[in-house]
Design a protein around this motif. Structure first.
Motif, short mmCIF file in Angstrom:
data_model
loop_
_atom_site.label_atom_id
_atom_site.label_comp_id
_atom_site.label_asym_id
_atom_site.label_seq_id
_atom_site.Cartn_x
_atom_site.Cartn_y
_atom_site.Cartn_z
N LEU A 36 49.26 55.31 67.30
CA LEU A 36 49.56 56.68 66.91
C LEU A 36 49.11 56.95 65.47
O LEU A 36 48.58 58.02 65.18
CB LEU A 36 51.06 56.95 67.05
CG LEU A 36 51.52 58.36 66.70
CD1 LEU A 36 50.84 59.39 67.60
CD2 LEU A 36 53.04 58.48 66.81
N ALA A 37 49.31 55.97 64.58
CA ALA A 37 48.86 56.14 63.20
C ALA A 37 47.36 56.40 63.15
O ALA A 37 46.87 57.18 62.32
CB ALA A 37 49.22 54.90 62.38
N GLY A 38 46.62 55.77 64.05
CA GLY A 38 45.18 56.03 64.12
C GLY A 38 44.88 57.46 64.51
O GLY A 38 43.97 58.08 63.96
N HIS A 39 45.64 58.00 65.44
CA HIS A 39 45.44 59.40 65.83
C HIS A 39 45.82 60.36 64.71
O HIS A 39 45.21 61.43 64.56
CB HIS A 39 46.26 59.72 67.08
CG HIS A 39 45.63 59.28 68.35
ND1 HIS A 39 44.60 59.97 68.96
CD2 HIS A 39 45.85 58.19 69.13
CE1 HIS A 39 44.23 59.35 70.07
NE2 HIS A 39 44.97 58.27 70.20
N LEU A 40 46.83 59.99 63.93
CA LEU A 40 47.27 60.86 62.84
C LEU A 40 46.40 60.71 61.60
O LEU A 40 46.47 61.55 60.69
CB LEU A 40 48.73 60.56 62.48
CG LEU A 40 49.75 60.81 63.60
CD1 LEU A 40 51.14 60.37 63.16
CD2 LEU A 40 49.76 62.27 64.02
N GLY A 41 45.64 59.65 61.54
CA GLY A 41 44.72 59.46 60.42
C GLY A 41 45.37 59.04 59.13
O GLY A 41 44.84 59.29 58.04
N ARG A 42 46.51 58.38 59.23
CA ARG A 42 47.18 57.90 58.02
C ARG A 42 48.08 56.74 58.36
O ARG A 42 48.50 56.57 59.51
CB ARG A 42 47.99 59.02 57.37
CG ARG A 42 49.06 59.62 58.25
CD ARG A 42 49.89 60.64 57.48
NE ARG A 42 50.85 61.31 58.31
CZ ARG A 42 52.01 60.80 58.70
NH1 ARG A 42 52.31 59.57 58.34
NH2 ARG A 42 52.85 61.49 59.46
N PRO A 43 48.39 55.89 57.37
CA PRO A 43 49.23 54.73 57.65
C PRO A 43 50.68 55.11 57.90
O PRO A 43 51.14 56.16 57.47
CB PRO A 43 49.10 53.88 56.38
CG PRO A 43 48.76 54.87 55.30
CD PRO A 43 47.91 55.92 55.98
N SER A 44 51.37 54.24 58.59
CA SER A 44 52.80 54.45 58.86
C SER A 44 53.63 54.03 57.66
O SER A 44 53.30 53.08 56.96
CB SER A 44 53.21 53.62 60.08
OG SER A 44 54.62 53.50 60.15
N PRO A 45 54.77 54.72 57.41
CA PRO A 45 55.66 54.28 56.35
C PRO A 45 56.55 53.10 56.72
O PRO A 45 57.26 52.57 55.86
CB PRO A 45 56.52 55.53 56.09
CG PRO A 45 56.53 56.24 57.40
CD PRO A 45 55.18 56.00 58.00
N SER A 46 56.51 52.65 57.99
CA SER A 46 57.37 51.56 58.42
C SER A 46 56.94 50.24 57.79
O SER A 46 55.81 49.78 57.98
CB SER A 46 57.34 51.42 59.94
OG SER A 46 57.91 50.19 60.35
N ARG A 47 57.83 49.60 57.07
CA ARG A 47 57.51 48.32 56.45
C ARG A 47 57.26 47.25 57.50
O ARG A 47 56.36 46.41 57.37
CB ARG A 47 58.64 47.90 55.51
CG ARG A 47 58.82 48.79 54.30
CD ARG A 47 60.02 48.34 53.48
NE ARG A 47 60.20 49.15 52.28
CZ ARG A 47 60.85 50.30 52.23
NH1 ARG A 47 61.37 50.80 53.34
NH2 ARG A 47 60.98 50.95 51.10
N THR A 48 58.07 47.23 58.54
CA THR A 48 57.90 46.22 59.59
C THR A 48 56.58 46.41 60.30
O THR A 48 55.88 45.43 60.58
CB THR A 48 59.07 46.29 60.58
OG1 THR A 48 60.30 46.05 59.90
CG2 THR A 48 58.92 45.29 61.69
N LEU A 49 56.22 47.64 60.59
CA LEU A 49 54.95 47.90 61.26
C LEU A 49 53.79 47.42 60.40
O LEU A 49 52.85 46.78 60.90
CB LEU A 49 54.81 49.39 61.57
CG LEU A 49 53.51 49.80 62.28
CD1 LEU A 49 53.36 49.09 63.61
CD2 LEU A 49 53.46 51.31 62.46
N ARG A 50 53.83 47.72 59.10
CA ARG A 50 52.76 47.28 58.21
C ARG A 50 52.69 45.75 58.16
O ARG A 50 51.61 45.17 58.14
CB ARG A 50 52.95 47.86 56.82
CG ARG A 50 52.78 49.38 56.76
CD ARG A 50 52.48 49.84 55.33
NE ARG A 50 53.52 49.46 54.39
CZ ARG A 50 54.55 50.22 54.07
NH1 ARG A 50 54.69 51.42 54.64
NH2 ARG A 50 55.45 49.83 53.19
#
Length: 306
Positions: free
Chosen positions: A287-301
């Motif tokens: 989804l972050a790819g579709h939105l064109g920006r990184p996620s704020p989730s620390r765990t996801l990063r």
């Protein structure tokens, strides 16, 4: 992951995944209906059993969800998964019933300022608006979630008194809601105040088993607040995949508690959710790819670099 349980915590927690509605409604760019449908289906694949899908509000109020009917038409709803839909009034409920929706939500405010900004009505007027919606939905056999926003503070009033929140929360719950979700819309709550509100509601005869919590992470307190609520007996927690969300009617409201961050905590505590963290992280990175920006989730990063 090593599991170390703590005393006084539930053995299982239901995550109400709010990303497709509460998360995407605050995006500046419009997300295609096909992407929204795939998001909901991916979340179900990851093991979510409650996925807030969309909102049947006026398109000019929340243009990001103007395609709600298309999403509901295209969605492959699975047995055992609930797909709540936010409805603002009786017209929205009628549309929901036409699509075979089995779970709806209404959205109220604990403060007059936000009630005016969000619904263009006073708190009392908004509850009067919701009363026939809830009654009709319950007569039709639907589950009804009552959201109550600004439970600990709002941008206009500042800190909100517990007495004020408890009075409005009990009125909303007593309309016939099957669940009451307490929202920290601008993320100002801290654990002690969370416990105080929960204790106040229990004293006012709102069962803990019917209460959910909905925290935003503006001040980095969402996980601490969640843990305090779980220790008090709450077993339903709202979270948003990738930490998406905010509120288009309260500009100081930043992102929701990220589902990945919540899962990392719950998995480490040995609390069952049924949600697969790896699959969820893959979905949020997609989804972050579709939105064109990184996620704020620390765990996801940490897990994906997204």
């Amino acid at each position: 992951m090593t599991v170390d349980r703590l005393p006084g915590l539930p053995s299982a927690v239901t995550i109400c995944e709010v990303g497709p509605r509460d998360g995407l409604q605050n995006e500046s760019a419009l997300v295609p209906a096909a992407v929204k449908v795939e998001l909901v289906e991916r979340l179900a694949d990851a093991g979510h059993t409650v996925i807030e899908t969309t909102s049947l509000v006026r398109p000019d109020r929340v243009p990001q969800l103007a395609d709600a009917e298309e999403v509901l038409r295209r969605l492959d709803r699975r047995p055992g998964v609930r797909y709540p839909v936010l409805v603002p009034n009786q017209r929205g409920l009628a549309r929901a019933l036409d699509f075979g929706v089995t779970d709806i939500a209404v959205f109220a405010s604990a403060t007059e300022g936000f009630a005016r900004a969000n619904l263009n009505r006073s708190v009392g007027e908004s509850l009067e608006l919701f009363a026939p919606v809830v009654a009709r939905a319950r007569e039709a056999g639907l589950n009804v979630r009552g959201y109550l926003s600004m439970c600990w503070g709002d941008p206009w009033q500042g800190e909100v008194s517990l007495r004020q929140v408890i009075a409005i929360a009990t009125r909303l719950f007593n309309l016939g809601c099957t669940e009451l979700s307490l929202g920290d819309t601008i993320g100002v709550a801290t654990p002690g105040r969370v416990v105080a509100l929960l204790d106040g509601l229990v004293a006012a005869d709102v069962p803990l088993g019917r209460i959910a919590v909905h925290f935003h992470d503006t001040y980095g307190q969402a996980l601490a607040n969640t843990l305090a609520a779980l220790q008090r007996g709450v077993t339903t927690v709202d979270a948003s995949a990738g930490g998406l969300g905010g509120c288009p009617f309260a500009k100081s409201a930043t992102g929701n508690l990220a589902t990945e961050d919540l899962l990392w905590q719950l998995d480490g505590l040995g609390i069952h959710t049924g949600v697969d963290l790896t699959k969820l992280a893959e979905t949020s990175a997609w989804l972050a790819g579709h939105l064109g920006r990184p996620s704020p989730s620390r765990t996801l990063r940490a897990l994906t670099g997204a």
